[in-house]
Design an enzyme around this catalytic site. Sequence first.
Site, short mmCIF file in Angstrom:
data_model
loop_
_atom_site.label_atom_id
_atom_site.label_comp_id
_atom_site.label_asym_id
_atom_site.label_seq_id
_atom_site.Cartn_x
_atom_site.Cartn_y
_atom_site.Cartn_z
N HIS A 1 0.81 -1.21 0.00
CA HIS A 1 0.00 0.00 0.00
C HIS A 1 0.85 1.26 0.00
O HIS A 1 2.05 1.23 0.27
CB HIS A 1 -0.96 0.00 1.19
CG HIS A 1 -0.29 0.03 2.53
ND1 HIS A 1 0.19 1.18 3.11
CD2 HIS A 1 -0.03 -0.97 3.41
CE1 HIS A 1 0.71 0.90 4.29
NE2 HIS A 1 0.60 -0.41 4.49
N CYS B 1 2.98 -5.17 6.58
CA CYS B 1 2.63 -4.69 5.25
C CYS B 1 3.86 -4.15 4.52
O CYS B 1 4.88 -3.83 5.13
CB CYS B 1 1.58 -3.58 5.33
SG CYS B 1 -0.07 -4.19 5.74
#
Length: 177
Positions: free
Chosen positions: A136, A152
């Site tokens: 992301h 992440c």
Amino acid sequence: MRVGAVGLAVKAAMVTASALGALVAGSGTALARPELVPIAGDYSPGTIVVKTGERKLYLVLDGTHAMRYTVGVGKAGRQWAGTTKIDGKYKYPAWAPPADVKRDKPNIPDVIPGGSPQNPMGVAAMTLAGGEYAIHGTNVPGSVGGYVSYGCIRMLNADITDLYERVSIGTTVVVTR
């Protein structure tokens, strides 16, 4: 026929990298940009390879070339390795903190709307199958390049936008330490 298509992909990537470099140079911004680089390994074109120790993400273009992006990765105790696939693509996604984030930061809202400057997903996110991880963007560009996340893969908003347009749901993602 396939060699020609790969050659065109490499040329397009070089033109894109050159254009992006010119934009960055012209703006006076010192942020990392994707680079066309050689890559070794037995990866199929289109595969995303994240090398956690390097804090780099590679999008394999052919057997010897890749686009390389600087990324933020999991902090100590939050790193992982394995093979998965992109199972969703979202622009300006809302974000609900996973249980471990909520436990560490109990005052964080249960949901942060997409587009909010406090939303850690930035402008886009691609979720990974089998867990609560994603590749992301971020609204905190200074965090890219470090060991910063709960697992992440964090990218500059411009870089996640570029990668988002280059890959599709089902793309293989290989994460190594």
